[in-house]
Each structure stands twice: as C-alpha cells, then as structure tokens.
Write an enzyme that holds these catalytic residues in place. Structure first.
Site, PDB file in Angstrom:
ATOM      1  N   THR A   1      -3.942   5.153   9.114  1.00 16.28           N
ATOM      2  CA  THR A   1      -3.809   4.896   7.677  1.00 16.28           C
ATOM      3  C   THR A   1      -2.490   4.146   7.488  1.00 16.28           C
ATOM      4  O   THR A   1      -2.468   2.925   7.563  1.00 16.28           O
ATOM      5  CB  THR A   1      -3.851   6.203   6.850  1.00 16.28           C
ATOM      6  OG1 THR A   1      -2.909   7.132   7.366  1.00 16.28           O
ATOM      7  CG2 THR A   1      -5.235   6.808   6.897  1.00 16.28           C
TER       8      THR A   1
ATOM      9  N   LYS B   1      -3.877  10.174  14.814  1.00 14.40           N
ATOM     10  CA  LYS B   1      -3.328   9.444  13.664  1.00 14.40           C
ATOM     11  C   LYS B   1      -2.616  10.427  12.747  1.00 14.40           C
ATOM     12  O   LYS B   1      -2.870  11.640  12.801  1.00 14.40           O
ATOM     13  CB  LYS B   1      -4.393   8.691  12.897  1.00 14.40           C
ATOM     14  CG  LYS B   1      -5.402   9.513  12.122  1.00 14.40           C
ATOM     15  CD  LYS B   1      -5.002  10.084  10.795  1.00 14.40           C
ATOM     16  CE  LYS B   1      -4.290   9.070   9.912  1.00 14.40           C
ATOM     17  NZ  LYS B   1      -3.925   9.762   8.616  1.00 14.40           N
TER      18      LYS B   1
ATOM     19  N   THR C   1      -3.433  13.019   6.746  1.00 17.29           N
ATOM     20  CA  THR C   1      -4.185  13.906   7.614  1.00 17.29           C
ATOM     21  C   THR C   1      -3.915  13.631   9.085  1.00 17.29           C
ATOM     22  O   THR C   1      -3.797  12.496   9.501  1.00 17.29           O
ATOM     23  CB  THR C   1      -5.683  13.668   7.355  1.00 17.29           C
ATOM     24  OG1 THR C   1      -5.941  13.968   6.002  1.00 17.29           O
ATOM     25  CG2 THR C   1      -6.542  14.517   8.255  1.00 17.29           C
TER      26      THR C   1
ATOM     27  N   GLU D   1       6.220   7.861   8.453  1.00 21.53           N
ATOM     28  CA  GLU D   1       6.655   6.787   7.558  1.00 21.53           C
ATOM     29  C   GLU D   1       7.865   7.184   6.746  1.00 21.53           C
ATOM     30  O   GLU D   1       7.947   8.295   6.226  1.00 21.53           O
ATOM     31  CB  GLU D   1       5.513   6.419   6.616  1.00 21.53           C
ATOM     32  CG  GLU D   1       4.475   5.606   7.318  1.00 21.53           C
ATOM     33  CD  GLU D   1       4.049   4.415   6.506  1.00 21.53           C
ATOM     34  OE1 GLU D   1       4.503   4.269   5.362  1.00 21.53           O
ATOM     35  OE2 GLU D   1       3.258   3.618   7.031  1.00 21.53           O
TER      36      GLU D   1
ATOM     37  N   ASN E   1       5.765   7.805  -1.128  1.00 19.64           N
ATOM     38  CA  ASN E   1       4.965   8.848  -1.752  1.00 19.64           C
ATOM     39  C   ASN E   1       4.985   8.821  -3.275  1.00 19.64           C
ATOM     40  O   ASN E   1       4.468   9.720  -3.917  1.00 19.64           O
ATOM     41  CB  ASN E   1       5.412  10.217  -1.234  1.00 19.64           C
ATOM     42  CG  ASN E   1       4.943  10.422   0.200  1.00 19.64           C
ATOM     43  OD1 ASN E   1       3.752  10.547   0.437  1.00 19.64           O
ATOM     44  ND2 ASN E   1       5.877  10.407   1.132  1.00 19.64           N
TER      45      ASN E   1
ATOM     46  N   SER F   1      -2.165   6.982  -5.841  1.00 20.58           N
ATOM     47  CA  SER F   1      -3.058   7.412  -4.763  1.00 20.58           C
ATOM     48  C   SER F   1      -3.705   8.729  -5.135  1.00 20.58           C
ATOM     49  O   SER F   1      -3.221   9.450  -5.979  1.00 20.58           O
ATOM     50  CB  SER F   1      -2.282   7.577  -3.464  1.00 20.58           C
ATOM     51  OG  SER F   1      -1.244   8.523  -3.634  1.00 20.58           O
TER      52      SER F   1
END
Lengths: 389, 389
Positions: B148, B171, B182, B262, B384, B389
């Site tokens: 992702t 991932k 996830t 990230e 975030n 999202s």
C-alpha cells in the site's frame, strides 16, 4: 484570584529564579482557617516525584495549612537528595508561617532528573510569605507561577445555594507539552466540612473530570490535585451540594486544560453510550482517545469512522461486551457509521470547529462515559521533539 | 521471488484495477503440493474484516491450496455483502485452479468501509491464474502487489540444515501509513510437516516477531499471517529446526516492516531485561514503545530517560513487579539513568543512527522481552492526516 474567592485563603506567585528566564515560578497558598481540612489525589505512576511522596504522607491526616508549588523543575528521579529538598522546602515554609512542616504540602512541575535550585526556591518562599503578610494578592500571580508551557492561567470558581464558595487554579494539559506536562491543581473552599467529606468530594470530582482528560495517554510522575477547606464561611453545606460544586470547578478547570493543550488544533470529546457498565464505556472511550490514527485523522478534518471502529474493536470483550455489528458512530452529530458499517456520507460532517464530538453507541446497555482528548498535530510533535528536555 | 524459493509454489502479482492508479494490486499464491498444509494467525481486533472471517474458518482444517491477496481495499465494515464478496472471490479462484473454495484463503488491505470493485478483482484473478499456468513468476510481482504505502517490497527466505526452505512476503508496517496499514504476510515452505506442526511453528514465530512490532499501537481489522507447506522437498525436518527457520524468516520480514514504516526517522528497539517474567518484560517494553512522548523525543534525537522511566512506571505493579528505584536505562549503549535517577550525561549518546536501542533493566528477575517501534515524526502526522481515507 479564584483560588482566594473562598474566604480564609491567601495566595501569591513570585519569580524565584527557578526557571532560567525571569518568570513567575513559585506559588504559595495559605489556609487561614479556622479549619485546616485538606485532601489530595496523586499520580498513580509508580515512579513518583519527591514532592508527591512528601505531600501524600503529609496530607494523610486530612490537614494542611499551606501549599508551595513550583514550576521549572519536577524534582522527580532525584533520589534521597530530592526527597530531602522537598522536606526542606516544607520545613522552610512552616517556619515562615509558624505552622508544622507536616501541614505544608509541596508540588513541583518541570524537567525530570534534575535537582531544584534550592537557594533560589527557599529565598523565593520567603519573598512569597512576605508578600502574603500584607494579605492575598489581588492578581492571578499564583495561577501564573505554576504555568509551564500553558499559554493562559487556569482559574475557576463556583458558589453553592447555601453560599459556600469553591475556587481553584490548575496548570498542565494532559501531556501535550514539551515536558511531561504535569497536572497541578489546587482547589479551595470556605465550607465547614470534615476531612472525610473533603476527601470523598475530591475523589469523586477527580474521577469524572481530571481523570477523564487523556490528552496523549502519558501519565506524569508529578500529578497532584489538592482540596483545602477553611471553614471561614461558617456554612456547613450538604455533602452532595459541596461535591457538586467541587465537581463543577474541577470540570471547568479540566476543560481549560484541554483547550490550552499545546500543539492541539481540536478538543475532542469522546462519548460512549449504551455500554454494559461505566467501566466498559470508559475503556472504549479511552481506547479511541488514545488512537494516534484517530487523532491524526481529526487533525486532518477527516471524520474517519473506520479508525474509530477499529480502535473500539481493540478493547477485549471481557472488558467491554458489545457486538461490533451493532456499533454506531456519530461525528459532530452526523451518524457516519451504523450497524458496524457505512452510514451517512462523511462529507456531510463539518470538522472545522475546534471542538469535535465523537459519539459511539455500543448498543449493549445503559451506561455512559466520556473522555476529553486532543488531536495529533505537527505542533505536538514539534513541541515534544524540538527542545531537549 | 522468495515466496517461491521453496519447491512447490507459484506466485504472481497483477494490476487488476482495484487501486485507482494502474499499479500491481492483486497477488495469487498457489501451493502445488504434494501437501496442502496451512496455518493462519489473524488480528485479535473484534472488528474483523470479511476476508479475515472467511480465511479463519477456511484454514481451520489445516489445509489450503491458494491465497488471493489484494491491496486497494480492506473489505472491512462492509456487512454481509462484504463477506459475500470474499466468499465469491474464493469460489472464483477455486474454479480457476480446480480446487475447493474452502482451500482458498483471502486477504485484503486498504480502506475500511468500502466495497471492493468485484468485477475488476475477479477478472484480475483470472489474469493471475493464467499467468501462473506458465509457471511461477520470476519477478517480485506478488510482493509488490500487496504494497500500500510501503516503499519497498518485503521478502525473505532461509534454508535449514536438512535442506528445507522457508520463504515469505509481507506488507505493512505496524500502522505507520495513511490507512490502518494492515500487516499481510504469506510464508511458504517445502517441508514435510503436519498441520499441527505448521500451526505451532507459525504461532511461536508470530508471537516473538510480528507481535513484537508495535509501530503505533493501532491494531488493524485485517492483519493476516499465513504459512503454507507443500512438502515438495520430501524432507521432514525436526520440529525445532522448522520452527527456527520460520522464526528467522518472520523476524527478517518484521524488521523490514519497521524499517519501511512511513514517516519514521528511527527504528526503535526497546529491550527490557531482568524482569520477573517474559509477560512483565513485554508489558514494560510495550508501554515505552507506545509513549508518544518517548517517540517524539527520539525523533528529536533526545535520549530523554525521564520519559522512558515515567512510561515504565505506568505499568501496574501486579503486571510487572519491580522497584522504580532499581531501574537502569541505557540508550544506544550509554547508561543515562541508574538506580532510578541520573546516570551518564545524555549528551554522550549518539542519536543520529536510524536504529535506536533502548535497554531497560528492571532489576527484578531473569526474563527478557523486546518490542520494535518507530519514532513519532512530522511525516507520521502528515501521512495520517493529510489524506482523506
């Protein structure tokens, strides 16, 4: 100032030179009686600052004549020498006021792991006592002297039906500050009450106000909430009447802490309803309030119910029984999720106000609880990373 | 690629059009046997995505022939329709491969609360199955198709003394990503093992590797870790030999997840020693790893031991018995706090490396545990909050 709104109290703040910059950094609160009733609630962190260790045992008898509070240093993780400093501070103030050292409470806030500049602190206490000899300060200097990164002093007061007054000052904001942002609160009242009644009123008020502020889940080593009663009004209120006033002042101060949380752009009120118990509702509210993903989404004005539902789902079933497929989530009045799935369009939520209301209906019972928190912002990270502390 | 390093497996990733941008977003992993042993570990979040609900029951018999994984949508909080989508996906893949739908596992990652574009997904599965008819893909397309916000694909493999091979792809990164990030992991081995042995090896490996990654304390609705065994090597390794290899590949992948988190600027390894039990050590390590104040300080290259000690003190005594006055804290090898107080000067700590080692000695017993986390950075907040999202 509000802490001297009740009869029988004097308070002042001075610049003792504890902080590097010449700012108010030492506050002295004196209870002139006739009663010397006192109660205290302290951090449950197992790492307890020296002033917490001192004050907890000093207030255990339900009596206190004065509180000395300093910013500019937490006196935590300072070993036996740090405890001796708190003890010496109490003895020094006791001499100045001609009371027992056991009746002087001490509270500190600032950096962990550094000794306090005792010469400056003791000299400052002498200055403060001298200022109070002329009567209570008419300004808000005591409230200002306990500020660390607070941008405004926090004060509140209330008067009950029978004429009893409750006042208070506070500093800190959950933990949204460069340091651990200790919460220090001193409440005063001129009610005629017993030590047991004061303790009960303070614990009940704290449980539903200061304990419901969870700005960033980090618990200080120095949190201290005190209630002093002078009895100077001569009025003996009912237990519920007093408890309500103490709770009202505490709630007012708690809300001010959240509103001044450094770096925050939203004050977030998480309300969980239809739980099987208050404890269950509180567990879910706290889990949501502590989710960095939820908090960052609110900073981005995104009513991201998926993150809210996912946070609720992290609470173990034995702690909070509910059916995930029965959850409903509203953000600022818009039910964005129902039946555990999609509800109204998230675009219809107005996230621009500073106050953000998250309501989660567990569909499991009749109990409710709430938590106040803040969003996770760039300024929070900046405040807590850019300065060596 | 590494997931096909063990004999008996084929895997490929394709661009099915599930993501808005034309990127790899669908992976198919096939176990050609002769064994069809499988084990799975799933999120303990009570809000479980549809593919988790499907795969948990499908793998309960210890058997699976294929795994279909998609990025671009979590298929969580999508109700009965979402579960029907996962079911239909499994049935479709089963038809393509001529196996039972109960032997097809499904995993998804992406946004919560939105249905998957099923036409695109099913067509993509057909494309993937067609590609695999020619044999395993020689590239890393399967590892890439489940990414992702990962910046690099994560792959690992190991070979045991007896010649058994374990491979895997992963991932996600704790939760340091715009979505719930996830964690999806598929491990493969050509060992001859029973379903019980596979399950035991996977649970033990997960417990000490993926479960020890706690990037931001937020638990996904979709976390899935699978182990498939083909038996194609014909070698039956000892239980410990296989468990060690599965743990080694899991640890390698877990470390890659942290390294690619990230927004992070430090990978933080919190090691708690001298605890009365592994559970006690783990509780303290996790509390420190979840402290926003500790994490923000590390972002600021500040070895702020006061925040570390304060976090440790938040763990209840019945969970982790220790004497706060016996604590010692080292950061990157420098003991900045000892005896619950001041140790070496914090200025002597070099915080510039990406990897930061926090060691906390509880002085209470012989047990040890560790957690990997990341620092709290501006980029984390940005990732975030800035994207709806």
């Amino acid at each position: 100032m509000s802490i001297t709104a009740p009869q029988g109290f004097r308070a002042v703040g001075v610049a003792a030179g504890i902080k590097a910059a010449p700012k108010l950094d030492l506050a002295l609160v004196v209870n002139d009686g006739p009663l010397d009733v006192a109660a205290g609630v302290f951090t449950t962190n197992r790492v307890q600052a020296a002033p917490v260790v001192w004050s907890r045992q000093a207030v255990a008898d339900g009596r206190a004549r004065a509180v000395i509070l300093n910013s500019g240093g937490a006196n935590a993780c300072t070993g036996p020498e740090g405890f001796a400093d708190s003890h010496r501070t109490a003895e020094h103030v006791a001499e100045l006021l001609e009371v027992s050292a056991q009746d002087v409470l001490v509270a500190s806030t600032g950096l962990i792991g550094e000794r306090l500049p005792m010469d400056a602190l003791l000299e400052g206490a002498r200055t403060a006592a001298g200022a109070l000899a002329a009567g209570p300060a008419a300004d808000d200097s005591a409230a200002r002297a306990i500020m660390t990164t607070d941008t405004v002093p926090k004060q509140a007061s209330a008067t009950t039906a029978s004429g009893v007054v409750v006042g208070g000052i506070a500093k800190g904001a959950g933990m949204l500050a460069p340091q651990l942002a200790t919460m220090l609160v001193v409440l005063t009242t001129d009610a005629v009450i017993s030590a047991e009644a004061a303790d009960a009123a303070l614990r009940e008020a704290t449980r539903t106000t200061f304990d419901r502020v969870d700005s960033d889940a980090c618990m200080s080593t120095n949190d201290t909430v005190l209630l002093l009663a002078s009895g100077a009004s001569g009025i003996e209120p009912g237990a519920e009447e007093l408890a309500d006033a103490v709770r009202a002042v505490s709630a007012d101060l708690a809300r001010q802490l959240v509103a001044d949380a450094e770096g925050a752009s939203h004050d977030v009120h998480v309300v969980v309803t239809s739980a099987t118990s208050e404890a269950a509702a509180l567990a879910v509210a706290r889990e949501i309030a502590r989710s960095n993903l939820v908090k960052a989404a609110i900073f981005g004005n995104d009513p991201n119910w998926g993150r809210i539902v996912a946070a609720a789902g992290c609470v173990p079933e034995d702690v909070a029984p509910f059916d995930p497929a029965a959850l409903a989530v509203s953000v600022n009045g818009v039910q964005v999720s129902r039946g555990g799935g999609v509800g109204e369009p998230r675009e219809s939520v107005d996230m621009t106000p500073r106050e953000c209301l998250i309501e989660v209906d567990l569909g499991a019972g009749d109990a409710t609880a709430d938590i106040w928190t803040n969003d996770l912002t760039h300024d929070y990270v900046e405040e807590n990373s850019a300065y060596s502390s």
